[in-house]
Write a protein that holds these residues in place. Sequence first.
Motif, PDB file in Angstrom:
ATOM      1  N   LEU A 259       0.840  -1.192   0.000  1.00 18.78           N
ATOM      2  CA  LEU A 259       0.000   0.000   0.000  1.00 18.78           C
ATOM      3  C   LEU A 259       0.875   1.243   0.000  1.00 18.78           C
ATOM      4  N   ILE A 260       0.501   2.200  -0.841  1.00 17.67           N
ATOM      5  CA  ILE A 260       1.192   3.483  -0.874  1.00 17.67           C
ATOM      6  C   ILE A 260       0.132   4.588  -0.866  1.00 17.67           C
ATOM      7  N   PRO A 261       0.507   5.802  -0.432  1.00 18.92           N
ATOM      8  CA  PRO A 261      -0.527   6.822  -0.265  1.00 18.92           C
ATOM      9  C   PRO A 261      -1.171   7.254  -1.581  1.00 18.92           C
ATOM     10  N   GLU A 262      -0.402   7.410  -2.608  1.00 16.28           N
ATOM     11  CA  GLU A 262      -0.978   7.972  -3.833  1.00 16.28           C
ATOM     12  C   GLU A 262      -0.139   7.518  -5.011  1.00 16.28           C
ATOM     13  N   ILE A 263      -0.754   6.826  -5.952  1.00 19.23           N
ATOM     14  CA  ILE A 263       0.038   6.218  -7.018  1.00 19.23           C
ATOM     15  C   ILE A 263       0.478   7.216  -8.078  1.00 19.23           C
ATOM     16  N   SER A 264      -0.399   8.171  -8.425  1.00 24.72           N
ATOM     17  CA  SER A 264      -0.043   9.069  -9.527  1.00 24.72           C
ATOM     18  C   SER A 264       1.163   9.937  -9.180  1.00 24.72           C
ATOM     19  N   GLN A 268       7.494   6.248 -10.011  1.00 23.39           N
ATOM     20  CA  GLN A 268       8.774   5.542  -9.882  1.00 23.39           C
ATOM     21  C   GLN A 268       8.635   4.291  -9.021  1.00 23.39           C
ATOM     22  N   THR A 269       7.803   4.386  -7.987  1.00 25.39           N
ATOM     23  CA  THR A 269       7.652   3.238  -7.097  1.00 25.39           C
ATOM     24  C   THR A 269       7.133   2.038  -7.874  1.00 25.39           C
ATOM     25  N   GLU A 270       6.060   2.265  -8.641  1.00 24.86           N
ATOM     26  CA  GLU A 270       5.477   1.177  -9.409  1.00 24.86           C
ATOM     27  C   GLU A 270       6.530   0.567 -10.331  1.00 24.86           C
ATOM     28  N   LYS A 271       7.307   1.453 -10.962  1.00 25.66           N
ATOM     29  CA  LYS A 271       8.312   0.991 -11.913  1.00 25.66           C
ATOM     30  C   LYS A 271       9.363   0.125 -11.221  1.00 25.66           C
ATOM     31  N   LEU A 284      -3.769  -1.147  -8.379  1.00 26.93           N
ATOM     32  CA  LEU A 284      -5.144  -0.681  -8.206  1.00 26.93           C
ATOM     33  C   LEU A 284      -5.089   0.825  -8.015  1.00 26.93           C
ATOM     34  N   HIS A 285      -5.420   1.570  -9.051  1.00 25.51           N
ATOM     35  CA  HIS A 285      -5.378   3.029  -8.926  1.00 25.51           C
ATOM     36  C   HIS A 285      -6.654   3.633  -9.480  1.00 25.51           C
ATOM     37  N   SER A 286      -6.828   4.919  -9.263  1.00 25.64           N
ATOM     38  CA  SER A 286      -8.106   5.544  -9.581  1.00 25.64           C
ATOM     39  C   SER A 286      -8.332   5.651 -11.088  1.00 25.64           C
ATOM     40  N   GLY A 287      -7.290   5.465 -11.880  1.00 22.49           N
ATOM     41  CA  GLY A 287      -7.464   5.584 -13.328  1.00 22.49           C
ATOM     42  C   GLY A 287      -8.061   4.343 -13.988  1.00 22.49           C
ATOM     43  N   ARG A 312      -5.226   3.242  -0.310  1.00 23.19           N
ATOM     44  CA  ARG A 312      -6.008   2.872   0.889  1.00 23.19           C
ATOM     45  C   ARG A 312      -6.950   1.677   0.728  1.00 23.19           C
ATOM     46  N   SER A 313      -7.862   1.744  -0.245  1.00 27.05           N
ATOM     47  CA  SER A 313      -8.914   0.724  -0.283  1.00 27.05           C
ATOM     48  C   SER A 313      -8.388  -0.640  -0.720  1.00 27.05           C
ATOM     49  N   ALA A 314      -7.148  -0.685  -1.216  1.00 27.83           N
ATOM     50  CA  ALA A 314      -6.579  -1.968  -1.621  1.00 27.83           C
ATOM     51  C   ALA A 314      -6.404  -2.905  -0.425  1.00 27.83           C
ATOM     52  N   ILE A 315      -6.527  -2.373   0.785  1.00 29.72           N
ATOM     53  CA  ILE A 315      -6.415  -3.238   1.960  1.00 29.72           C
ATOM     54  C   ILE A 315      -7.523  -4.296   1.950  1.00 29.72           C
ATOM     55  N   PHE A 316      -8.586  -4.042   1.193  1.00 33.73           N
ATOM     56  CA  PHE A 316      -9.698  -4.999   1.119  1.00 33.73           C
ATOM     57  C   PHE A 316      -9.597  -5.939  -0.081  1.00 33.73           C
ATOM     58  N   THR A 317      -8.441  -6.014  -0.715  1.00 34.04           N
ATOM     59  CA  THR A 317      -8.287  -6.909  -1.857  1.00 34.04           C
ATOM     60  C   THR A 317      -8.124  -8.348  -1.369  1.00 34.04           C
TER      61      THR A 317
END
Length: 740
Positions: A259-264, A268-271, A284-287, A312-317
């Motif tokens: 979990l990270i605070p904000e993907i957009s 770099q983190t995703e990469k 899982l991002h808002s886009g 945040r909401s990915a905690i329910f995956t």
Amino acid sequence: MAHLEPLIIRVAVPSPLRRLFDYLAPANIDKNQAEQELQPGCRVLVPFGRRQVTGLIIETSQQTEFDLNKLKPIDQLIDAEPLLPASLFKLFIWAASYYQQPIGDALFSTLPVLLRRGELPPEPGQPGWKLSTLGMGLGPESLKQARKQRALVELLQDQQTGLAESIILQSFSRTIIKQLEHRGLIEAVVIPPGIRPVENLLKQDPLRLYSSQQTAVDAIQSHGFNSYLLDGVTGSGKTEVYLQCIDKVLRYGRQALVLIPEISLTPQTEKRFRDRFNQPVVTLHSGLSDKQRLAAWMQAKTGEAKIILGTRSAIFTPLAAPGLIILDEEHDQSYKQQDGFRYSARDLAVIRAQQESIPIILGSATPSLESLNNCANGRYQHLILNNRAGDAVQPDWQIIDLKTERVESGIAASTLAAIGTTLNRQQQVLVFLNRRGYAPALLCHQCGWTADCNQCDSRLTVHRARGRLICHHCDHQRRIPQQCPGCQGQQLIAAGEGTERSEAYLQQCFPDSKVLRVDRDSTRRKGAMQQVFDTADSGEPCILIGTQMLAKGHHFANVTLVAVLDADSGLFSPDFRGHERTGQLLTQVAGRSGRGKARGQVLIQTHQPEHPLLELLMTQGYGQFARELLTQRQFSQLPPFRHMAVIRAEAQQASDADDFLQLVRQLAENIAPPSPDLSYLGPLPAMMEKRAGRFRYLLQLEAKQRSALQALLSQLAPQLESHRDSRRVRWSIDVDPQEL
Ligand code: ADP
Ligand code: ZN
Ligand code: ZN
């Protein structure tokens, strides 16, 4: 009279009522079959009022407190097997009860939209791409000008049934896929699940850990529940620790939830996750479209995806084989949902790890006082990374006393000089100001009139580029007037500074340098953020000016000067967390400086150069600063030493909100009278009493024991729900509130 007890099915439906609804089994199946098929966790279609809604079975029973003749049968069973793994189902039930949220609302607000609507989950498999007929017929000379596209076509030529998108993304960008799709050369397919042996796990060699990283990796056990706080200054290599811990759990076939605070803000983190592993990563991002989100959710649930990255909401995956949870920037406020289902993803992550018997790593350069306290009391293991990785060293901090300097558009003369020097050295500057817009107020020089929002207790912010006055609390907008509506005077003054104004001034002072603004206004356009990152990554000298969006995650290699224009606003916040947040923010912003080879410098502009906390932060660092704040919290008996809940009410009439909370207090005191271990404060008007046309009040509850607070709230909530006065207000319960 039926001689057999009928089977009662308790169903959660998306409704604000804090209760389950009882139904009978569908008429066309017998009791045995019903007992087998109607399992907790399966969705059903049920009649609800005059509508038909999707619900979720929570339990079955032989008894009901309702009149059997009035119960209706379920219309239809949707799922042949439970939608959620049992452990996650348990987490939902726990969370709904802890956060005093109706279980139906909690469940349905976090499920992918398509599942909420009752659609069937897609067949297991991953989204992928294969060549279209057109693509298969492509001649060897085509696409010569587009080498990357050509390379992907060639890769797909060897893959008759197609290739998973997550695999393609390991070597190609999303843009290349889009371009080929646009040309009609490739088409979307679903790649059926297959057992892929874990060979060639790594695409890239791990870094050689330096000793404190190695100590951390060795301390983190891959099996069983344990919580770790990875407390490492910005740039100390926390991400490398995450990667190596993930490596271990992937090797025995498990999944990692990150979990990270904000993907957009942190592409770099995703990469870095994609670059390291030859394993499917889903984000899982808002886009995402509803369909993509559901596909990603399914891949996590079936175990196809090995690394699940989300906010945040990915905690329910759901996870088929959970192995590790990582929560980066654990101090970040975005982990707490501030409306509806007011859960803390950080706290739930710890509960989930415990229920799944897996380790959890909370990481931060500026840990929350809650987590530091959990280290002190032995609940978390404290792992510290004290130095920056590689050659980078900690930046130098320096105070700029605004009382003694000439200041223009928020920028002191010596700050301006330092910016000039940095640009001359061909380095980059980051200027931080937590107020967007041009100026926070418009006022009349002659009569003192100010442009106020008539919906809120707040001034309108001047947005000069757009020619508008905007309320940052309710988004009310109007044109900037030509003259004062009070006295018709012509001298309207934009008072104070926002990012837009400081940007204009800096551009005027440094006409040959790029000045890039990063705030919610400037990044609204798609791709705008990426453009800023691209410029910054190119290393060319420039000035980045922005709000706290700039403080998050991104690694700017050539920034050597960070200037904080206004450190004071945070120092005087009335919220008891004000100091903690200021310390975190200043440390995070400062951490953007000097992450490359050159040593960084941090300038803090303030009217309070002698403020003891600022001094402590500057000279001793965040760790000592946080310890001091914890001592203060303990002394004044504030969280994490007491547990808090807030009941809020808002209404068009202030008295309605106030009266309702008076009543709430009375009801609460009947259940649990005030005592040294349980205290009440309020009703009080909220910090901004009027907002978006409604008056807001709050009642604060504080307890020594969580359990006492929980016992009280779970008795109180149903009483409030059924009380007729509750209909005149909008009310909510916030457990462990992050903002007052
Ligand atoms: P954090 O997540 O703590 O902010 P990062 O993991 O982003 O820090 O690391 C900062 C920089 O240091 C990155 O460029 C990373 O590649 C590099 N780095 C991290 N660990 C090592 C190491 N053991 N050896 C060399 N470079 C490292
Ligand atoms: Zn006037
Ligand atoms: Zn407003």
